[in-house]
Design an enzyme around this catalytic site. Structure first.
Site, PDB file in Angstrom:
ATOM      1  N   ALA A  66       0.622  -1.216   0.045  1.00 35.73           N
ATOM      2  CA  ALA A  66       0.161   0.103  -0.054  1.00 35.73           C
ATOM      3  C   ALA A  66       0.779   1.239  -0.120  1.00 35.73           C
ATOM      4  O   ALA A  66       2.088   1.128   0.398  1.00 35.73           O
ATOM      5  CB  ALA A  66      -1.013   0.008   1.192  1.00 35.73           C
ATOM      6  N   GLU A 108      -0.891  -9.276  -1.280  1.00 39.76           N
ATOM      7  CA  GLU A 108      -2.032  -9.453  -1.186  1.00 39.76           C
ATOM      8  C   GLU A 108      -2.759  -9.414  -2.388  1.00 39.76           C
ATOM      9  O   GLU A 108      -4.058  -9.988  -2.495  1.00 39.76           O
ATOM     10  CB  GLU A 108      -2.593  -8.467  -0.049  1.00 39.76           C
ATOM     11  CG  GLU A 108      -2.305  -8.755   1.345  1.00 39.76           C
ATOM     12  CD  GLU A 108      -2.539  -7.609   2.454  1.00 39.76           C
ATOM     13  OE1 GLU A 108      -2.218  -6.560   2.209  1.00 39.76           O
ATOM     14  OE2 GLU A 108      -3.288  -7.963   3.254  1.00 39.76           O
ATOM     15  N   GLU A 128       4.241  -5.727   6.950  1.00 39.02           N
ATOM     16  CA  GLU A 128       3.623  -4.591   7.799  1.00 39.02           C
ATOM     17  C   GLU A 128       3.864  -4.630   9.017  1.00 39.02           C
ATOM     18  O   GLU A 128       3.903  -3.346   9.840  1.00 39.02           O
ATOM     19  CB  GLU A 128       1.917  -4.931   7.602  1.00 39.02           C
ATOM     20  CG  GLU A 128       1.630  -4.826   6.242  1.00 39.02           C
ATOM     21  CD  GLU A 128       1.613  -5.743   5.277  1.00 39.02           C
ATOM     22  OE1 GLU A 128       2.294  -6.687   5.411  1.00 39.02           O
ATOM     23  OE2 GLU A 128       0.804  -5.767   4.436  1.00 39.02           O
TER      24      GLU A 128
END
Ligand code: 3H9
Length: 692
Positions: A66, A108, A128
């Site tokens: 992200a 992901e 993460e």
């Protein structure tokens, strides 16, 4: 070829649609990327000519996660879940083609594709946890369904990047394709899927691996226990574990909801904010305003190290590990032999643990040339002095070096306190002189304080910064002052710790408060570990400090089983009644009235002056930015990364609150607490350190 948006294309090659993403530097899943992906998949699915779809990235990597810079801001464009749904529910097989690193949200995305192919140099991971988070786009629910619970626990709590070969072996990648030929390999794979009529594999539908762990809570308990020390103080590892538990115990969609809940808990907390700040702070530290990226650097092909003690040996290992030959110098043959022996022993120990082969050990040792002759340094590109911490000795070494070293060679000192400019002045080439302050153990600790003298050349600075990367360190540029950034701030804490034990606290109180704060150990446990007698001279001792008294009583620390603490045969520490007596007696003789001291006061007395000193360092321009100071403390002194470093933490506490306490202490305890002008100004203006 059809451009979907500024960063995404769809090309149809026969019956295969190729979605290509190109969003430098790392193809992070920003709003424009999500929009492009959603548009490209919708278009590919709608195109009757397209029978299968390949997702591939341009640039140095597949999607690396992200976009961290978007966190905490209002979301625009399609959500990541919208994109994932489009891919996973595609009626046409989707193949993710991976090179570089498929990380976090990137992996992901790959996990909702029906197949994954990769080149051998690719890596995959869910890192993460390193920014205080957990994979929040289904990663914790899908990963264990492929790799099993144990491996998934390991991956999400360590954040490790798994190399392609291992990822293939654990089923994360379906096929490895030839290096440099990813696109063609992925298209060929997609055609194979079509030709063989293979199914649309959905990871969410797999269940055997998670079912295997159902009803076995002991797996999780054992994992928590085995890693308790490593996870101490961190919230993210525990939330990651809970997610894997949810994958095992709940239906997929329920598991996703639990993942979301635990993700948001972390995302809105201060730990992740701190760890995300540190992620960018580390990268920021490499940027020196007046030394641009294109500054020429000096090639470092050979290094000289003067001193084969603990520091010199550790420093040498960094270069040997990077394949750079080292000439190591000692004056006495027995010291040289011992130093080289320690280096070999360190490598042999690593080999015993399976982290090096015997061949690797020999290769490294083969790059090491021991010598007792300084002339042997004549062809070195960089020479680092790691001799005794005394100005006169350093000056002598640099005078000799000036005569021996080739023109343009970098002359570095590993001093932790001394004035680099004074050392540089003994040479005719102060522009070549720099401080390279390694932290002990020098082959392990990540920090390298790079000390810029008044006259240090920009090429020399650029070379040192680059070199820190080559040897796997994080270089932080600092200016000349006593103790530079790290030790200068440490001195504040040490002084207060010593005062506190006379005023009423005991060493174990101070240590407990700082340990509970998240530091690896308190100052007194640290002294015991290092040895109380370091720098203590039996001939000159005069019972002037508690430490001197303890040394006089032959309490030398862990090494002889007694220091500030008493130690049993396994080196377990317990508070020492003898030391308690010594302290009380010492305070009484100096007419110090002992009183009850709260844990809060210990924390404030030890840490607020550090923040204040950090502000002085900034004000004097000895650090470029507050975040550099934080990087020093996290990587050199074990400041807990989830508290973001002293300066970040100071702002979290509130600079106004710190200033108020400093003023209060200043009035009652004296000038050690004089607030810095910068702190005063920032509070008056309602600003933070980034505005300094
Ligand atoms: C996530 O995915 C959450 C999801 O589970 C759930 C969502 C709902 N975002 O490191 P480099 C920048 S969390 C924005 O020097 P390298 C970086 O700041 C994310 N920017 O290169 C730097 O900028 P600059 C999980 C990012 O080759 C530039 O890219 N993923 C991001 O040494 C180059 O970076 C991660 O945690 C990002 N995600 O290493 C992976 N990543 O040039 C984080 C990098 O202005 N990234 N930038 O200073 C990395 O580990 C390394 O960057 C990587 C490349 C290994 C990819």
């Amino acid at each position: 070829m059809a451009a979907i948006n500024a960063v995404t294309d769809l090309t149809v090659e026969g019956d295969v649609g190729v979605v290509t993403l190109n969003s430098p530097p790392v193809n992070a899943l920003s709003a424009v990327v999500r929009e492009g992906l959603k548009g490209a998949f919708d278009a590919a699915i709608a195109d009757p000519a397209v029978k299968a779809i390949v997702l591939i990235c341009d640039g140095k990597t597949f999607i690396a996660g992200a976009d961290i810079t978007e966190f905490g801001k209002a979301m625009t464009g399609p959500s990541l879940q919208d994109v994932q749904n489009a891919i996973e529910n595609s009626p046409k097989p989707v193949v993710a083609a991976i090179h570089g690193t498929a990380l976090g949200g990137g992996l992901e995305v790959a996990l909702v594709a029906h197949y994954r192919v990769a080149v051998p140099s690719a890596k995959a991971g869910l890192p993460e946890v390193n920014i205080g988070l957990l994979p929040g786009a289904g990663g914790t629910q899908r990963l264990p369904r492929i790799v099993g619970v144990e491996k998934a626990l390991e991956m999400v709590t360590s954040g490790q990047h798994v190399p392609a070969k291992a990822a293939h072996a654990m089923g994360l990648f379906d096929e490895l394709v030839e290096e440099g030929n990813l696109r063609a390999g992925a298209i060929a794979f997609a055609r194979k899927v079509l030709a063989e009529g293979r199914p649309l594999n959905k990871v969410r539908e797999l269940s055997d691996k998670v079912e295997a762990a159902r009803g076995k809570p002991e797996i999780f308990e054992a994992f928590r226990k085995a890693n308790a020390k490593k996870f101490r103080g961190f919230m993210a590892p525990e939330n990651n574990i809970k997610c894997i538990e949810a994958a095992v115990n709940l239906p997929f969609d329920e598991g996703l909801k639990e993942e979301r809940r635990l993700f948001m808990e972390l995302m809105t907390g201060s730990q992740s904010a701190a760890q995300r700040y540190v992620f960018f702070a580390e990268r920021q530290a490499a940027k020196i305003p007046d030394v641009p990226d294109d500054t020429p650097t000096i090639p470092i092909k050979k290094v000289g190290v003067i001193g084969a003690g603990t520091m010199g040996g550790g420093i040498s290992m960094n270069f040997l590990n990077a394949g750079i030959p080292v000439t190591i110098i000692e004056a006495k043959p027995e010291n040289l032999e011992r130093g080289v022996g320690v280096i070999r022993k360190n490598y042999e120990n690593t080999a015993k643990k399976g982290r090096l082969t015997q061949d690797d050990v020999e290769k490294r040792m083969g790059l090491l040339t021991p010598s007792m002759d300084m002339e042997a340094l004549a062809d070195c590109d960089l020479i680092i002095e790691a001799v005794f911490e005394l100005m006169e000795i350093k000056k002598e070494v640099f005078t000799k070096l000036d005569a021996i070293a080739k023109p343009g060679a970098i002359l570095a000192t590993n001093t932790s306190y001394l004035n680099i400019d004074e050392i540089a002045a003994t040479t005719k080439r102060p522009e070549s002189v720099i401080g390279l302050h390694f932290f002990s153990p020098a082959n392990v600790m990540r920090l390298l304080e790079i000390v810029r003298g008044d006259k240090t050349g920009k090429e020399v600075i650029a070379t040192a910064m680059k070199l820190s990367k080559t040897i796997g360190k994080i270089g932080v540029l600092v200016g000349v002052c006593h103790g530079f950034v790290g030790n200068r701030m440490l001195a504040q804490r040490q002084r207060e710790a010593q005062k506190l034990i006379l005023e009423g606290a005991m060493p174990w109180d101070v240590d407990r408060v700082l340990y509970d704060f998240g530091l690896p150990m308190g100052p007194f446990a640290m002294s015991d570990l290092a040895g109380l007698d370091i720098g203590w001279d039996p001939a000159k001792t005069s019972s002037s400090t508690v430490r001197e008294v303890l040394c006089e009583m032959d309490r030398r620390g862990q090494k002889n089983g007694k220091g500030f603490y008493d130690y049993d045969e396994n080196r377990n520490a317990s508070p020492s009644p003898v030391v308690e007596e010594v302290i009380r007696d010492f305070a009484e003789k100096r007419q110090i009235q002992r009183r009850e001291i709260s844990d809060q006061e210990i924390l404030e007395r030890c840490l607020y002056p550090m923040v204040n000193e950090g502000a002085k360092i900034l004000e004097e321009g000895k650090a470029i930015r507050a975040s550099d100071i934080d990087i020093v403390w996290i990587n050199g002194y074990g400041w807990p990364v989830y508290r973001g470093g002293p300066m970040f933490w100071g702002e979290l506490v509130g600079l106004d609150k710190i200033l108020a306490k400093m003023r209060e202490f200043h009035a009652t305890l004296g000038d050690d607490f004089k607030p810095s002008a910068l702190l005063e100004r920032l509070v008056a203006e309602g600003k933070g350190f980034k505005d300094a």
